[in-house]
Design an enzyme around this catalytic site. Structure first.
Site, PDB file in Angstrom:
ATOM      1  N   HIS A  68     -14.654  17.563 -67.385  1.00  9.44           N
ATOM      2  CA  HIS A  68     -14.194  16.171 -67.309  1.00  9.44           C
ATOM      3  C   HIS A  68     -14.006  15.712 -65.865  1.00  9.44           C
ATOM      4  O   HIS A  68     -13.152  14.872 -65.585  1.00  9.44           O
ATOM      5  CB  HIS A  68     -12.884  15.986 -68.083  1.00  9.44           C
ATOM      6  CG  HIS A  68     -13.023  16.222 -69.555  1.00  9.44           C
ATOM      7  ND1 HIS A  68     -11.918  16.304 -70.391  1.00  9.44           N
ATOM      8  CD2 HIS A  68     -14.102  16.391 -70.349  1.00  9.44           C
ATOM      9  CE1 HIS A  68     -12.330  16.521 -71.630  1.00  9.44           C
ATOM     10  NE2 HIS A  68     -13.659  16.575 -71.626  1.00  9.44           N
ATOM     11  N   THR A 107     -20.248  11.193 -73.944  1.00 13.12           N
ATOM     12  CA  THR A 107     -21.134  10.825 -72.843  1.00 13.12           C
ATOM     13  C   THR A 107     -22.576  10.787 -73.313  1.00 13.12           C
ATOM     14  O   THR A 107     -23.021  11.663 -74.050  1.00 13.12           O
ATOM     15  CB  THR A 107     -20.999  11.828 -71.681  1.00 13.12           C
ATOM     16  OG1 THR A 107     -19.631  11.913 -71.285  1.00 13.12           O
ATOM     17  CG2 THR A 107     -21.842  11.417 -70.489  1.00 13.12           C
ATOM     18  N   LEU A 121     -23.431  17.823 -72.094  1.00 13.96           N
ATOM     19  CA  LEU A 121     -22.728  16.572 -71.850  1.00 13.96           C
ATOM     20  C   LEU A 121     -21.599  16.488 -72.855  1.00 13.96           C
ATOM     21  O   LEU A 121     -21.753  16.893 -74.010  1.00 13.96           O
ATOM     22  CB  LEU A 121     -23.666  15.368 -72.027  1.00 13.96           C
ATOM     23  CG  LEU A 121     -24.831  15.220 -71.045  1.00 13.96           C
ATOM     24  CD1 LEU A 121     -25.700  14.036 -71.455  1.00 13.96           C
ATOM     25  CD2 LEU A 121     -24.335  15.047 -69.620  1.00 13.96           C
ATOM     26  N   ASP A 122     -20.464  15.965 -72.438  1.00 15.30           N
ATOM     27  CA  ASP A 122     -19.357  15.783 -73.369  1.00 15.30           C
ATOM     28  C   ASP A 122     -19.799  14.907 -74.526  1.00 15.30           C
ATOM     29  O   ASP A 122     -20.688  14.055 -74.391  1.00 15.30           O
ATOM     30  CB  ASP A 122     -18.168  15.116 -72.667  1.00 15.30           C
ATOM     31  CG  ASP A 122     -17.524  16.032 -71.647  1.00 15.30           C
ATOM     32  OD1 ASP A 122     -17.669  17.259 -71.772  1.00 15.30           O
ATOM     33  OD2 ASP A 122     -16.881  15.514 -70.718  1.00 15.30           O
ATOM     34  N   ARG A 123     -19.163  15.108 -75.656  1.00 12.32           N
ATOM     35  CA  ARG A 123     -19.529  14.369 -76.865  1.00 12.32           C
ATOM     36  C   ARG A 123     -19.635  12.856 -76.657  1.00 12.32           C
ATOM     37  O   ARG A 123     -20.605  12.238 -77.100  1.00 12.32           O
ATOM     38  CB  ARG A 123     -18.511  14.682 -77.971  1.00 12.32           C
ATOM     39  CG  ARG A 123     -18.805  14.019 -79.290  1.00 12.32           C
ATOM     40  CD  ARG A 123     -17.820  14.497 -80.339  1.00 12.32           C
ATOM     41  NE  ARG A 123     -18.166  14.000 -81.654  1.00 12.32           N
ATOM     42  CZ  ARG A 123     -17.674  14.497 -82.783  1.00 12.32           C
ATOM     43  NH1 ARG A 123     -16.831  15.512 -82.738  1.00 12.32           N
ATOM     44  NH2 ARG A 123     -18.032  14.000 -83.954  1.00 12.32           N
TER      45      ARG A 123
END
Length: 261
Positions: A162, A57, A53-55
């Protein structure tokens, strides 16, 4: 300590907080706290990543407890055999639902991807979105007298970098707190007036077949204080009850698993 959503002898799922990196990266050499190392220390054994997961999120993050199980889980992700549901707060009012197919060019990092092919063709990207609720509050932002928000359910069918953030931006309804693809003035106003000082994107649910037993497994991650505050302010509690928990198709996994929900 991190919240463990589910753990058995083969895998572990945690509720990743916003702002945490999944693993060490030379791009963030000054960071000292990572999900992988924290979970490893917390459960006393090595873990293996299968997705990320993106930082900014938050939400469900799944890891294998062996290389073989991680490989099996990674295959499910690569072949899109899982169903992922995210919730997001976006700018403005958006109604209805749609299966959005909008190709995305690869986003390259100036440092990490400096040797990558810069002119790669756009890649297919598909997201199912559904509007759940709207809110309007008497807070002026930009040229508007009020602030409008929509609560969204998002289901990515592909996994581009993204993707959800870029697809919502394409619809002119960027996710609140998105510094790369969003509305800076709206983000500042949302943080100052409504406490939404993070990316309002949460990986709420992950549905998959257990890689060893084959049983259907549903993992859900509860929302943090920023989300809970927004839900209360916007009158969305009836739309988003507490989503945390684990579901099984039968009791067979529960009999041999240690579950924390």
């Amino acid at each position: 300590m991190l919240e463990i959503i589910y753990q058995d002898r083969w895998l572990v799922a945690v509720n990743k907080p916003s702002g945490w990196l999944v693993h060490r990266s030379w791009l963030d050499r000054h960071e000292k706290v990572f999900v992988m190392q924290t979970v490893r220390d917390q459960i006393g054994q090595h873990v293996f990543t299968v997705h990320r997961l993106d930082r900014p999120t938050s939400g469900v993050l799944l890891m294998g407890l062996s290389g073989e199980v991680a490989r099996l889980l990674s295959t499910q992700f690569e072949q899109h055999q899982l169903q992922k549901t995210y919730h997001a707060v976006v700018r403005g009012w958006l109604s209805g639902e749609e299966r959005l197919s909008y190709d995305l060019t690869e986003e390259l990092d100036k440092i990490a991807d400096k040797f990558s092919q810069p002119e790669k063709a756009p890649q297919p990207a598909v997201t199912r979105w559904r509007s759940l609720a709207t809110a309007e509050l008497p807070v002026a932002v930009s040229r508007y007298d009020t602030s409008r928000f929509t609560l969204m359910a998002l289901e990515p069918e592909t996994g581009r970098k993204h993707q959800l953030r870029r697809h919502m931006s394409h619809l002119r309804h960027p996710i609140i707190g998105d510094s790369a693809h969003g509305d800076l003035r709206q983000n500042r106003s949302a943080a100052a007036n409504f406490g939404m000082d993070r990316l309002m994107l949460h990986a709420s649910e992950l549905r998959l077949n257990h890689p060893v037993t084959g049983e259907p497994l549903v993992l859900r991650a509860g929302m943090d204080a920023v989300w809970q505050n927004a839900i209360a302010q916007f009158g969305w509690r009836h739309v988003l009850p507490d989503v945390a928990g684990v579901e099984f198709a039968s009791d067979s996994i529960q009999d041999s698993a240690s579950v924390n929900a």
